[in-house]
Design a protein around this motif. Sequence first.
Motif, PDB file in Angstrom:
ATOM      1  N   LEU A  70      24.283 -63.790  52.856  1.00 24.86           N
ATOM      2  CA  LEU A  70      23.332 -62.977  53.047  1.00 24.86           C
ATOM      3  C   LEU A  70      23.062 -63.404  51.559  1.00 24.86           C
ATOM      4  CD1 LEU A  70      20.660 -61.978  53.952  1.00 24.86           C
ATOM      5  CD2 LEU A  70      20.921 -59.977  53.547  1.00 24.86           C
ATOM      6  N   SER A  71      22.469 -64.463  51.050  1.00 30.93           N
ATOM      7  CA  SER A  71      21.643 -64.832  49.859  1.00 30.93           C
ATOM      8  C   SER A  71      20.467 -64.558  49.366  1.00 30.93           C
ATOM      9  CB  SER A  71      22.927 -65.683  49.002  1.00 30.93           C
ATOM     10  OG  SER A  71      22.515 -66.690  50.163  1.00 30.93           O
ATOM     11  N   LEU A  72      20.019 -65.071  48.615  1.00 34.84           N
ATOM     12  CA  LEU A  72      18.509 -64.407  48.291  1.00 34.84           C
ATOM     13  C   LEU A  72      17.921 -66.131  48.025  1.00 34.84           C
ATOM     14  CD1 LEU A  72      15.454 -63.958  47.405  1.00 34.84           C
ATOM     15  CD2 LEU A  72      16.708 -63.960  44.427  1.00 34.84           C
ATOM     16  N   ILE A  73      18.936 -67.295  48.170  1.00 35.14           N
ATOM     17  CA  ILE A  73      18.435 -68.667  47.985  1.00 35.14           C
ATOM     18  C   ILE A  73      19.035 -69.351  49.390  1.00 35.14           C
ATOM     19  CG2 ILE A  73      20.275 -71.141  47.078  1.00 35.14           C
ATOM     20  CD1 ILE A  73      20.607 -69.766  44.825  1.00 35.14           C
ATOM     21  N   ASN A  74      19.055 -69.061  49.745  1.00 31.62           N
ATOM     22  CA  ASN A  74      19.829 -69.561  51.495  1.00 31.62           C
ATOM     23  C   ASN A  74      18.429 -68.617  52.586  1.00 31.62           C
ATOM     24  OD1 ASN A  74      22.208 -71.032  51.291  1.00 31.62           O
ATOM     25  ND2 ASN A  74      23.434 -69.147  52.415  1.00 31.62           N
ATOM     26  N   SER A  75      18.191 -67.643  51.592  1.00 29.49           N
ATOM     27  CA  SER A  75      16.939 -67.311  52.711  1.00 29.49           C
ATOM     28  C   SER A  75      15.887 -67.636  51.976  1.00 29.49           C
ATOM     29  CB  SER A  75      16.246 -65.489  52.175  1.00 29.49           C
ATOM     30  OG  SER A  75      17.588 -64.813  52.154  1.00 29.49           O
ATOM     31  N   LEU A  76      15.857 -68.356  50.701  1.00 28.42           N
ATOM     32  CA  LEU A  76      14.714 -69.267  50.477  1.00 28.42           C
ATOM     33  C   LEU A  76      14.375 -70.650  51.237  1.00 28.42           C
ATOM     34  CD1 LEU A  76      14.404 -67.609  46.750  1.00 28.42           C
ATOM     35  CD2 LEU A  76      12.665 -67.637  48.283  1.00 28.42           C
ATOM     36  N   ILE A  77      15.758 -71.179  51.905  1.00 26.56           N
ATOM     37  CA  ILE A  77      14.859 -72.645  52.039  1.00 26.56           C
ATOM     38  C   ILE A  77      15.337 -72.035  53.352  1.00 26.56           C
ATOM     39  CG2 ILE A  77      16.890 -74.252  52.778  1.00 26.56           C
ATOM     40  CD1 ILE A  77      18.973 -73.514  50.317  1.00 26.56           C
ATOM     41  N   PHE A  78      16.061 -70.486  54.170  1.00 33.58           N
ATOM     42  CA  PHE A  78      15.200 -70.432  55.153  1.00 33.58           C
ATOM     43  C   PHE A  78      13.735 -70.201  55.483  1.00 33.58           C
ATOM     44  CE2 PHE A  78      14.155 -67.481  58.133  1.00 33.58           C
ATOM     45  CZ  PHE A  78      14.507 -67.143  59.822  1.00 33.58           C
ATOM     46  N   ASN A  79      12.763 -69.536  54.300  1.00 28.54           N
ATOM     47  CA  ASN A  79      11.610 -69.529  54.745  1.00 28.54           C
ATOM     48  C   ASN A  79      10.989 -71.220  54.385  1.00 28.54           C
ATOM     49  OD1 ASN A  79       9.419 -67.796  53.683  1.00 28.54           O
ATOM     50  ND2 ASN A  79       8.734 -68.451  52.077  1.00 28.54           N
ATOM     51  N   LEU A  80      11.442 -72.103  53.400  1.00 30.87           N
ATOM     52  CA  LEU A  80      11.242 -73.451  53.609  1.00 30.87           C
ATOM     53  C   LEU A  80      11.212 -73.808  55.152  1.00 30.87           C
ATOM     54  CD1 LEU A  80      10.258 -75.403  51.383  1.00 30.87           C
ATOM     55  CD2 LEU A  80      12.356 -75.961  51.330  1.00 30.87           C
ATOM     56  N   MET A  81      11.928 -73.377  55.438  1.00 30.77           N
ATOM     57  CA  MET A  81      12.077 -73.841  57.533  1.00 30.77           C
ATOM     58  C   MET A  81      11.225 -73.753  57.781  1.00 30.77           C
ATOM     59  SD  MET A  81      14.776 -76.726  56.412  1.00 30.77           S
ATOM     60  CE  MET A  81      15.828 -76.849  55.121  1.00 30.77           C
ATOM     61  N   PHE A  82      11.391 -72.591  57.804  1.00 34.17           N
ATOM     62  CA  PHE A  82      10.024 -71.882  58.481  1.00 34.17           C
ATOM     63  C   PHE A  82       8.867 -72.041  58.315  1.00 34.17           C
ATOM     64  CE2 PHE A  82       7.418 -67.904  59.139  1.00 34.17           C
ATOM     65  CZ  PHE A  82       7.508 -68.096  60.067  1.00 34.17           C
ATOM     66  N   ALA A  83       8.187 -72.297  57.163  1.00 31.75           N
ATOM     67  CA  ALA A  83       7.297 -72.730  56.751  1.00 31.75           C
ATOM     68  C   ALA A  83       6.715 -74.855  57.623  1.00 31.75           C
ATOM     69  CB  ALA A  83       7.002 -72.959  55.387  1.00 31.75           C
ATOM     70  N   ASP A  84       7.942 -75.396  57.083  1.00 35.40           N
ATOM     71  CA  ASP A  84       7.962 -76.753  57.438  1.00 35.40           C
ATOM     72  C   ASP A  84       7.881 -76.092  59.165  1.00 35.40           C
ATOM     73  OD1 ASP A  84       8.105 -78.197  56.055  1.00 35.40           O
ATOM     74  OD2 ASP A  84      10.122 -77.847  55.808  1.00 35.40           O
ATOM     75  N   SER A  85       8.208 -75.275  59.442  1.00 38.25           N
ATOM     76  CA  SER A  85       8.453 -75.448  61.649  1.00 38.25           C
ATOM     77  C   SER A  85       6.751 -74.772  61.805  1.00 38.25           C
ATOM     78  CB  SER A  85       9.105 -74.597  62.285  1.00 38.25           C
ATOM     79  OG  SER A  85      10.485 -74.782  61.157  1.00 38.25           O
ATOM     80  N   LEU A  86       6.331 -73.937  61.041  1.00 39.83           N
ATOM     81  CA  LEU A  86       4.694 -73.447  61.192  1.00 39.83           C
ATOM     82  C   LEU A  86       3.664 -74.470  61.514  1.00 39.83           C
ATOM     83  CD1 LEU A  86       4.314 -70.210  59.667  1.00 39.83           C
ATOM     84  CD2 LEU A  86       4.976 -70.526  62.150  1.00 39.83           C
ATOM     85  N   VAL A  87       4.126 -75.675  60.090  1.00 40.92           N
ATOM     86  CA  VAL A  87       3.091 -77.070  60.195  1.00 40.92           C
ATOM     87  C   VAL A  87       2.955 -77.891  61.626  1.00 40.92           C
ATOM     88  CG1 VAL A  87       2.797 -79.362  58.426  1.00 40.92           C
ATOM     89  CG2 VAL A  87       3.488 -76.783  57.492  1.00 40.92           C
ATOM     90  N   LEU A  88       4.564 -78.375  61.200  1.00 38.42           N
ATOM     91  CA  LEU A  88       4.620 -79.413  62.847  1.00 38.42           C
ATOM     92  C   LEU A  88       4.769 -78.316  63.473  1.00 38.42           C
ATOM     93  CD1 LEU A  88       8.373 -80.289  61.199  1.00 38.42           C
ATOM     94  CD2 LEU A  88       6.673 -82.061  62.342  1.00 38.42           C
ATOM     95  N   LEU A  89       4.171 -77.477  64.009  1.00 40.59           N
ATOM     96  CA  LEU A  89       4.514 -76.449  64.971  1.00 40.59           C
ATOM     97  C   LEU A  89       2.823 -76.282  65.582  1.00 40.59           C
ATOM     98  CD1 LEU A  89       5.904 -75.717  68.018  1.00 40.59           C
ATOM     99  CD2 LEU A  89       5.760 -72.901  66.296  1.00 40.59           C
ATOM    100  N   PHE A  90       1.781 -75.862  64.680  1.00 34.31           N
ATOM    101  CA  PHE A  90       0.498 -75.910  64.667  1.00 34.31           C
ATOM    102  C   PHE A  90      -0.321 -76.353  64.225  1.00 34.31           C
ATOM    103  CE2 PHE A  90       3.168 -71.513  65.256  1.00 34.31           C
ATOM    104  CZ  PHE A  90       2.461 -71.105  66.080  1.00 34.31           C
ATOM    105  N   THR A  91       0.389 -77.715  62.916  1.00 34.77           N
ATOM    106  CA  THR A  91      -0.741 -78.063  62.478  1.00 34.77           C
ATOM    107  C   THR A  91      -0.791 -79.293  62.974  1.00 34.77           C
ATOM    108  OG1 THR A  91      -0.653 -76.837  60.652  1.00 34.77           O
ATOM    109  CG2 THR A  91      -1.428 -78.998  60.184  1.00 34.77           C
ATOM    110  N   VAL A  92       0.113 -79.957  63.054  1.00 34.73           N
ATOM    111  CA  VAL A  92       0.527 -81.429  63.628  1.00 34.73           C
ATOM    112  C   VAL A  92      -0.026 -81.808  64.792  1.00 34.73           C
ATOM    113  CG1 VAL A  92       2.326 -83.155  63.906  1.00 34.73           C
ATOM    114  CG2 VAL A  92       2.445 -81.606  62.297  1.00 34.73           C
ATOM    115  N   PRO A  93      -0.380 -80.735  65.441  1.00 32.45           N
ATOM    116  CA  PRO A  93      -0.380 -81.547  67.108  1.00 32.45           C
ATOM    117  C   PRO A  93      -1.738 -80.575  67.102  1.00 32.45           C
ATOM    118  CG  PRO A  93       1.335 -80.067  67.196  1.00 32.45           C
ATOM    119  CD  PRO A  93       1.016 -79.808  65.683  1.00 32.45           C
ATOM    120  N   PHE A  94      -2.501 -80.613  66.452  1.00 27.42           N
ATOM    121  CA  PHE A  94      -3.895 -80.307  66.515  1.00 27.42           C
ATOM    122  C   PHE A  94      -4.436 -81.714  65.360  1.00 27.42           C
ATOM    123  CE2 PHE A  94      -3.284 -75.880  66.666  1.00 27.42           C
ATOM    124  CZ  PHE A  94      -4.368 -75.663  68.196  1.00 27.42           C
TER     125      PHE A  94
END
Length: 432
Positions: A70-94
């Motif tokens: 567990l590290s802060l940088i890996n956690s921030l990369i996870f948050n970045l991927m999480f935001a990208d997934s939200l965009v692809l899952l809930f914005t792009v289809p609409f």
Amino acid sequence: MNKLSGNNSTGMNSSLTKWSFNDGGSFQHLDPSELRVLVPAILGIICVLGLACNLTAMAILFSNAHKGKLSLINSLIFNLMFADSLVLLFTVPFRAASYSRASWTLGWVVCKTSNWFFHSCLAAKSFTVAVMAKACYRYVSNPTKQVSIHLGSILVVFFFIWLSACSVPIPLWLFATLQRGLHGLMCVLHVPPEAWGFMFVYIKAYPLGVYCAPLSFSLMYFWKAYSQCQRRTSKTQNLRTQIRSRKLTLMLFNLTIATAILWLPQWVVWVWERLSADGATGGSQNFISPPPVLIALSAQLLTFSLSLINPLIVVCLSEEFREGYRGLWRRLTLRKHPPSKPGPHKPTSLQSPCPRPETSGQQRSERSIGSSSTKPETSRDAQGAVRGGGDVDKDGLILPDVEQFWHERESGSHLDENDPVPWDHQDHHERN
């Protein structure tokens, strides 16, 4: 004109239907039906590939965190991927659904929240990159320092990032509404006259606070971190840490550069649309022609493509992620095969690890003859030596330590207390 509207419906106000923005432009000859098929198809490809890459990267990060990495940088990369997934899952289809129709058919709730949700994810990604740059610089400044971070501290960082990201685009949620146009309902940004002054300031301050300031902050700290990595060290351990820090800095720096380049057209179009609508409300003297439809569409596609490019950058520049992908691929593709049965050429019976006393004399004579015997006999002696505690190579040849052991036994130069088979010599002495 009592509304501030652009050619952005859920961010572009159904630009495929509002062709009045393109009057006199160079794209009037294009058939809108072609765009209504092509654009959703491109968005569908970006959505599927991006979700696969982001979810896989998140699974690898979650697995590493579960293993204690567990590290802060890996956690921030996870948050970045999480935001990208939200965009692809809930914005792009609409967006794809709105581009495929001539009017808005997704309802008032989606119109009210879709543009706000999309910009909240963009702001969260921008703030995450800024915090990541600061964390990277602190790590590079003293890479040998052991920093322990708890899950609670990471969750607090995530909470403030997302709270700030969801608060900044609130005006986009307040003023979004449905309005009937020439081709039916349209999702527009309707601003009452009393809020024109606020929106005039907001459309200029919002890109500065979400795009310019965080990314400038990130580029500055990444440049300082990279300069810190260029300083050479004489210790080998510090040199390995320096190489690892340089690779991490280059990976995060490339993420920031990709974000800055692919977002730039979107923010230029965003400001251009708002300024053109604001000029239309101020009269013909301040009128600014809106951006062409293809420019606005290209800017949107580049913004969505960043959600696919981010995990690819991480995989290409991070050895840890490549190993994680290889391990995941092996677990998914390789099947467990049952152990193969021994062939006829392999011995099926195990010899006793130590010879019994009644057969010791016969074995000594066989060993003395075996020194000048053929290769198969040597191979059988080698197998016996292995089972007796010796070593043998893959070709069946006795290794030097095994030969030395039998030579000492024959010459009697070994000590009695180190003899692995004392009953052998005891039986020999009794017979003499």
